[in-house]
Write a protein that holds these residues in place. Structure first.
Motif, PDB file in Angstrom:
ATOM      1  N   ASP A 174      14.258  59.164  55.506  1.00  0.00           N
ATOM      2  CA  ASP A 174      15.213  58.874  54.434  1.00  0.00           C
ATOM      3  C   ASP A 174      16.014  60.125  54.110  1.00  0.00           C
ATOM      4  O   ASP A 174      15.468  61.223  54.046  1.00  0.00           O
ATOM      5  N   SER A 233      18.763  61.466  51.188  1.00  0.00           N
ATOM      6  CA  SER A 233      19.393  61.115  49.914  1.00  0.00           C
ATOM      7  C   SER A 233      20.859  61.523  49.914  1.00  0.00           C
ATOM      8  O   SER A 233      21.310  62.334  50.727  1.00  0.00           O
ATOM      9  N   ASP A 234      21.610  60.921  48.976  1.00  0.00           N
ATOM     10  CA  ASP A 234      23.023  61.264  48.828  1.00  0.00           C
ATOM     11  C   ASP A 234      23.218  62.765  48.604  1.00  0.00           C
ATOM     12  O   ASP A 234      24.124  63.367  49.163  1.00  0.00           O
ATOM     13  N   LEU A 286      33.143  63.264  52.124  1.00  0.00           N
ATOM     14  CA  LEU A 286      32.120  62.260  52.441  1.00  0.00           C
ATOM     15  C   LEU A 286      32.357  60.986  51.637  1.00  0.00           C
ATOM     16  O   LEU A 286      32.453  61.026  50.411  1.00  0.00           O
ATOM     17  N   LEU A 287      32.438  59.853  52.321  1.00  0.00           N
ATOM     18  CA  LEU A 287      32.677  58.577  51.630  1.00  0.00           C
ATOM     19  C   LEU A 287      31.457  57.644  51.652  1.00  0.00           C
ATOM     20  O   LEU A 287      31.234  56.912  50.701  1.00  0.00           O
ATOM     21  N   SER A 288      30.718  57.645  52.746  1.00  0.00           N
ATOM     22  CA  SER A 288      29.560  56.751  52.817  1.00  0.00           C
ATOM     23  C   SER A 288      28.694  57.123  54.018  1.00  0.00           C
ATOM     24  O   SER A 288      29.150  57.818  54.930  1.00  0.00           O
ATOM     25  N   PHE A 289      27.451  56.676  53.985  1.00  0.00           N
ATOM     26  CA  PHE A 289      26.593  56.791  55.177  1.00  0.00           C
ATOM     27  C   PHE A 289      25.595  55.646  55.181  1.00  0.00           C
ATOM     28  O   PHE A 289      25.115  55.221  54.138  1.00  0.00           O
ATOM     29  N   LYS A 290      25.324  55.147  56.377  1.00  0.00           N
ATOM     30  CA  LYS A 290      24.397  54.022  56.539  1.00  0.00           C
ATOM     31  C   LYS A 290      23.438  54.347  57.671  1.00  0.00           C
ATOM     32  O   LYS A 290      23.880  54.718  58.768  1.00  0.00           O
ATOM     33  N   GLY A 291      22.165  54.179  57.413  1.00  0.00           N
ATOM     34  CA  GLY A 291      21.200  54.294  58.494  1.00  0.00           C
ATOM     35  C   GLY A 291      21.442  53.180  59.489  1.00  0.00           C
ATOM     36  O   GLY A 291      21.632  52.029  59.087  1.00  0.00           O
ATOM     37  N   ILE A 292      21.502  53.497  60.780  1.00  0.00           N
ATOM     38  CA  ILE A 292      21.767  52.431  61.746  1.00  0.00           C
ATOM     39  C   ILE A 292      20.555  52.172  62.621  1.00  0.00           C
ATOM     40  O   ILE A 292      19.782  53.061  62.938  1.00  0.00           O
ATOM     41  N   LEU A 342      25.505  56.339  60.380  1.00  0.00           N
ATOM     42  CA  LEU A 342      26.953  56.272  60.572  1.00  0.00           C
ATOM     43  C   LEU A 342      27.591  56.821  59.295  1.00  0.00           C
ATOM     44  O   LEU A 342      27.357  56.302  58.204  1.00  0.00           O
ATOM     45  N   HIS A 400      30.997  57.943  57.163  1.00  0.00           N
ATOM     46  CA  HIS A 400      32.452  57.884  56.991  1.00  0.00           C
ATOM     47  C   HIS A 400      32.899  59.053  56.117  1.00  0.00           C
ATOM     48  O   HIS A 400      32.301  59.297  55.063  1.00  0.00           O
ATOM     49  N   SER A 427      35.059  58.857  61.371  1.00  0.00           N
ATOM     50  CA  SER A 427      33.671  58.387  61.372  1.00  0.00           C
ATOM     51  C   SER A 427      32.843  59.288  62.288  1.00  0.00           C
ATOM     52  O   SER A 427      33.348  59.801  63.292  1.00  0.00           O
TER      53      SER A 427
END
Lengths: 321, 321
Positions: free
Chosen positions: A6, A8-9, A24-30, A40, A42, A47
């Motif tokens: 994990d 964190s932001d 930094l706009l977003s991140f997703k565990g893929i 991933l 953004h 990206s």
């Protein structure tokens, strides 16, 4: 398919601040990759893929992989390009793990490759081999012919649980391959795991190669042999010579095979089949009772091995002499 | 955190062709959501989230959720906006599952929310309540005060395995809540699961609310009570009244609480704590031996419940009379 660590932001925010990649706009565990954790990311500029290297990767190998990607991208090959932190380093640390940021490659892997995809793959693999020729790094192939017996020794006793007579069949093949494995073939950097899920397409156009974490120095034609196994059999186990022919033709249009390489294709293909049979067998026997991961079927590669054993010469692969 | 359903490039390509969203460039399964399979999709026009609804979601509820998101987005609330297929439908089918495409919201959830985040959350929740007031759909809250006893009946016998005396403690609380639960509070659409991981921020600015799959019609103040539980306790279990005050002040700056709502906050907070205690207890006792999923700790909510039981009036939450 998992994210093992994990992030964190706050941790990610602090990490990304070390790079000149925009806000930094977003991140997703893929759910991609079985060895590492991938995100991933953004930013307002682009990206990226952020990889946290988990314990199955030897951290000493990471400079080889990352510098290789940089080298290949500099040569114009379409692959993830490592992003250097502001201080210049390609490798950082996040959540206690070695971590790297690479550019995001658009494209999708093709679940059921057609002949046209095999042709494009052949060309891209040849370009990779050429682009890697002057790469300064060196990494031995841990899963080459010398690595198979130690692997087999760890699972031979239980092989027959998977298939009656499997232990004898592998032992005989291993002895044959060890005795007749070719040396002195043209060598350099190979991908060594160029399965369909590591090759991205946009329609029929190949958009890039990913996942270089098995890359090493070995015979170019062995990389081709891996792809003959991975791309040219149908779901029902039948070898598709049309696909093989397209693959080899695509390859040769960029880098013609030498006579020795052509001649070696049948034995290299047997070796590649045995290599994946052994690693799958090992994984199959190592999965703990009740685990949610379904290991890949080793017997798929036993069938492929048996096909290659019937091959008399490279014409069986559609190679035009 | 999982992708339950594999989707091939061909299947996704055919699905996306039914939408006017540009050319498909890539898709990645993302490790988000425990109920459904989610994919981050890039096209040459924008980013989207594709959700495949797995068996835990009642397909009859999907129109309520999707039409609600459309309604809220139309009202200017920042939330995922469903994309209609060319034929007009918000709900499609992919890989044998109901599927929907929604716009991708940039932003990140905050692992350790600060007071400023709680204030922004309060404002956004109030905006959600106002924006939903004229939504035509209706969905009963399956986990309201009437839903707790059936849930408890399914796990009461084994409650004491988790904590000595837990069954009696829950039984007493349940009787109290059933006897004194307020009715006739101002009601409408509530999110009902507005935990930090469902609220995105860019820095200190709230960028959107996600995951409306518990949304239902219930008392607005119950949504606030859920957030007091989810946002205003520290990791050590201590209630942070400064955060609660910021949350309530932010909320009231958009939609002032009625006197009845203010008065009801302590009992609603007890109810919200019990609701999450019960669902976590149920999940805790339902996880099969050896599963790789770690269920959330039910006792976190027992501690929160006990705090709310000590509260005499809403001033304990920082509410200025």
């Amino acid at each position: 398919m998992a994210v093992y660590t994990d992030v964190s932001d706050e941790e990610l925010g602090a990490f990304i601040e070390g790079y000149d990649v925009g806000r930094l706009l977003s991140f997703k565990g893929i759910a991609e990759g079985v060895e590492n954790s991938n995100f991933l990311v953004h930013t307002d500029a682009a990206s990226f893929i952020l990889t946290l290297y988990e314990k199955r990767v030897n951290p000493n190998d990471l400079p080889y992989f990352l510098n290789l990607l940089q080298h290949l991208a500099d040569k114009g090959l379409s692959c993830p390009q490592p992003v250097a932190a502001s201080g210049g380093a390609l490798l950082g640390e996040l959540a206690g793990r070695p971590a790297a940021l690479v550019t995001f490659l658009e494209g999708m892997w093709v679940k059921r490759p057609k002949t046209v995809h095999c042709g494009e793959l052949g060309k891209a693999m040849a370009r990779l081999h050429l682009a890697g020729q002057d790469y300064a790094g060196f990494r031995k192939n841990a899963l080459d012919v010398h690595g198979w017996r130690p692997l087999f020794d760890q699972c031979s006793a239980r092989s027959n649980e998977v298939h009656e007579g499997l232990a004898d069949e592998i032992a005989a093949e291993l002895s044959h391959l060890e005795a007749s494995w070719p040396s002195d073939l043209p060598s350099g950097v190979i991908h060594a795991d160029l399965f369909p899920d590591n090759v991205f397409f946009l329609g029929q156009e190949l958009s890039g190669l990913i996942d270089f974490y098995f890359a090493c120095n070995d015979a170019f034609a062995y990389d081709i042999a891996i792809c003959l196994n991975a791309w040219c059999f149908e779901v029902d186990g039948a070898f598709n010579v049309t696909k093989a022919k397209a693959l080899l033709k695509g390859y040769a249009s960029v880098r013609p095979l030498t006579a020795d390489e052509s001649k070696a294709l049948p034995i290299l293909s047997r070796g590649a089949a045995l290599r994946f049979l052994l690693t799958r067998l090992y994984d199959w026997l190592s999965v703990p009772e009740g685990a949610m991961v379904t290991p890949k079927d080793p017997l798929e590669y036993l069938k492929k091995l048996r096909f290659h054993q019937t091959v008399k010469n490279s014409e069986a692969y559609g190679l035009v002499a």
